[in-house]
Design a protein around this motif. Structure first.
Motif, PDB file in Angstrom:
ATOM      1  N   LYS A  83      -2.463  -1.960  -9.949  1.00 58.65           N
ATOM      2  CA  LYS A  83      -3.927  -1.662 -10.112  1.00 58.65           C
ATOM      3  C   LYS A  83      -4.337  -0.988 -11.290  1.00 58.65           C
ATOM      4  O   LYS A  83      -5.254  -1.142 -11.847  1.00 58.65           O
TER       5      LYS A  83
ATOM      6  N   SER B  13       0.788  -1.258  -0.100  1.00 58.00           N
ATOM      7  CA  SER B  13       0.036  -0.008   0.048  1.00 58.00           C
ATOM      8  C   SER B  13       0.760   1.180   0.083  1.00 58.00           C
ATOM      9  O   SER B  13       0.672   2.104   0.772  1.00 58.00           O
TER      10      SER B  13
ATOM     11  N   SER C  87       0.275   3.309  -2.226  1.00 60.09           N
ATOM     12  CA  SER C  87      -0.616   4.397  -2.480  1.00 60.09           C
ATOM     13  C   SER C  87      -1.260   5.017  -1.530  1.00 60.09           C
ATOM     14  O   SER C  87      -1.392   6.185  -1.430  1.00 60.09           O
TER      15      SER C  87
ATOM     16  N   GLU D 261      -8.702   8.274  -2.837  1.00 61.14           N
ATOM     17  CA  GLU D 261      -7.973   7.438  -3.520  1.00 61.14           C
ATOM     18  C   GLU D 261      -8.635   6.840  -4.534  1.00 61.14           C
ATOM     19  O   GLU D 261      -8.111   6.673  -5.510  1.00 61.14           O
TER      20      GLU D 261
HETATM   21 MG    MG Z   1      -2.347   0.452  -3.014  1.00 60.34          MG
END
Ligand code: MG
Ligand code: NG1
Length: 538
Positions: free
Chosen positions: A263, A169, A171, A204
């Protein structure tokens, strides 16, 4: 929930043995900032860590509870701010790794919404999504207070140690730290933790992923030394959970597969498709099991996408009053009986069963002001209606939707989280089999991710087999999957053995750089969530 803490020194963030390395990393951040922006030191640094998920995979977006913990790797963002002037505000942004992440300058219209091209693979999108979310909240607050709001100019330098596309993660660390940076720069400190988490979750999504809230919750809310039990329903809540001192003592090992699943490119066939499949499964169960015309809430606050959630199925199904374990068991047997097609369902098959509820939902959404929903109702075309109800917010590609398997994963995984937590809370340190029971649950998660949710990969399966063979109690993928990272519950006396086996049987067979080799396996300790640091000397 309290506010994001003001951290005084690096020693309050990092473990003792990481301090020297972190200190030179922060010095490099300061040096880069000074070099880019005329010599002065930044006013503050916003920091937010990555996370590893211990158990509860792909269920956060269905609003079931999960158990992640923050890791030491993090995103740090050095900032200075000044009042903006004229009709724009200016953001200058750079990265310590300049070669990989080119510096940018944005001159943004004061009142215009921030444009994020979710199709472009652009590193600053994650900053922009934090910026967009934070400014939306600040505007809303100013409006409620009846005051003017004008975003400030910001100079920003960022550094990240969470591997990108690696399941830990990066992000969420970047988005949460960015949102915290923007709130702080605009005079909002101290920042409320819950506000920051919810804001980061919603933000996000503007990079094109229909994400749940686990990563941002773990990144913002974690406490040093504890894992975090995060619930999303009826509202966001988190409680720190300490691991018991069992014998032998336990630790978590994180092992990279070095198969990256970004992703961004794969969302239409992987992540976002799973979110849609879960919503379709919930819609289908609801349509078949609840009496026609049952009105259910469409939305439950900021954590909910406007899709159908499994909790809706409980409403009229006599499930609402049961204890959570029993609810889930009932849902598993209802799913087995109701969603019988192993091969999946076509759009036509789904539309046939869902047609009334889809029209009812679209009508309700339209009445609540969703203009695209209003445009989507076409009495004659049930497939088009289904698509505008369930597949219009993000693109997905699929001919068949495996809603039986996805639902069975979600319910069984939610059940495993409850059982895992119960074991932790009731663990008798003297009882030798607690460790193996915890491990068995993690192994069952891996099987379910591989077979029902189809989000594992051959490499991940290999890593899990090797680690278990070398003494891990439990091994599984962590994060979205399809590559990325794995997590292993390992007794401390077997850690070296697990590491050696992975090196010998997995990493030695792949072409890896020295840097990758050095980061391949780490022992993870539950780290501290977001913080703002002022006055690092570097
Ligand atoms: Mg992520
Ligand atoms: P990763 O891919 O590890 O960041 C994603 C989601 C989580 C959760 C997990 C699967 C984002 C930001 N995060 O994690 O919310 O759904 O997959 O459990 O998309």
């Amino acid at each position: 929930m309290a506010s994001v803490p003001l951290v005084k020194s690096l020693a309050d963030i990092y473990p003792q043995d990481a301090l020297a390395q972190q200190s030179s990393r922060w010095d490099a951040l300061y040096a880069r900032f000074r070099a880019a922006y005329g010599g002065a030191a930044p006013a503050f640094v916003a920091r937010s860590p990555g996370r590893v998920n211990i158990i509860g995979e792909h269920i956060d977006y269905s609003l079931y509870s999960v158990l992640p913990m923050a890791i030491t790797a993090d995103a740090i963002i050095a900032v200075s701010a000044r009042p903006s002037s004229g009709s724009t505000y200016k953001i200058r942004i750079g990265n310590v790794d300049e070669a990989k992440f080119a510096s940018r300058e944005f001159d943004l219209d004061l009142d215009a919404d921030i444009d994020i091209d979710a199709k472009a693979s652009e590193w600053t999108n994650y900053f922009k999504s934090g910026l967009k979310g934070a400014l939306a909240l600040l505007r809303q607050k100013a409006k409620a207070a009846g005051v003017e709001f004008r975003p400030c100019d910001m100079d920003v330098t960022m550094d990240g140690t969470v591997p990108v596309g690696g399941g830990l993660s990066s992000s969420a660390a970047f988005v949460s730290a960015s949102a915290l940076a923007v709130m702080t720069a605009n005079g909002q400190a101290p920042v409320d933790k819950k506000e920051l988490t919810e804001l980061a979750i919603v933000s996000e999504r503007s990079v094109g992923v229909y994400s749940g809230g686990m990563d941002q919750a773990a990144s913002v809310l974690s406490e040093l030394g504890s894992a975090l039990f995060v619930s999303f329903s009826p509202q966001l809540d988190a409680k720190p959970i300490k691991f018991p001192h069992t014998s032998p003592e336990l630790g978590f090992v994180i092992a990279q597969s070095f198969v990256t699943s970004t992703k961004h490119d794969t969302a239409p066939t992987r992540y976002n498709l799973r979110v849609v499949e879960c919503s379709l499964a919930a819609g289908y169960l609801n349509a078949v099991l609840n009496p026609p015309g049952t009105t259910l809430p469409l939305d439950a606050g900021p954590l909910r996408t406007s899709l159908r959630g499994f909790h809706d199925v409980y409403a009229a199904n006599n499930l609402a009053g049961l204890d959570p374990e029993e609810q889930l068991q009932r849902l598993i047997s209802l799913t087995e009986k109701t969603l019988t097609q192993e091969e999946g369902y076509t759009r036509e098959e789904l539309a046939e069963v869902l047609k009334e509820s889809v029209v009812a939902d679209l009508t309700k959404m339209a009445a609540e002001g969703d203009t695209s929903a209003a445009a989507g109702i076409n009495e004659a075309d049930t497939v088009a209606n289904l698509e505008s109800r369930y597949m219009s917010k993000f693109t997905v590609h699929a001919d068949r939707f495996k809603i039986r398997q996805r639902a069975l994963h979600v319910f069984s995984e939610a059940l495993r989280v409850i059982r895992f937590l119960k074991l932790l809370e009731s663990a008798d340190p003297a009882s030798a089999d607690v460790n193996q029971k915890l491990g068995d649950l993690m192994n069952a998660t891996q099987d379910s991710c591989r077979d029902l949710y189809e989000c594992s990969s051959p490499e991940i399966d290999d890593i899990c087999r090797i680690a278990r063979g070398a003494g891990a109690y439990g091994s599984r993928l962590t994060g979205a999957g399809w590559g990325g990272c794995t997590v292993h519950l390992v007794p401390v006396d077997k850690m070296d053995g697990v590491k050696a086996a992975l090196e010998r049987e997995y990493y030695a067979t792949r072409a890896l750089t020295d840097e990758q080799k050095s980061q391949a396996v780490v022992v993870s300790r539950p780290a501290r969530g977001s913080g703002t640091l002022v006055g690092h000397a570097g």
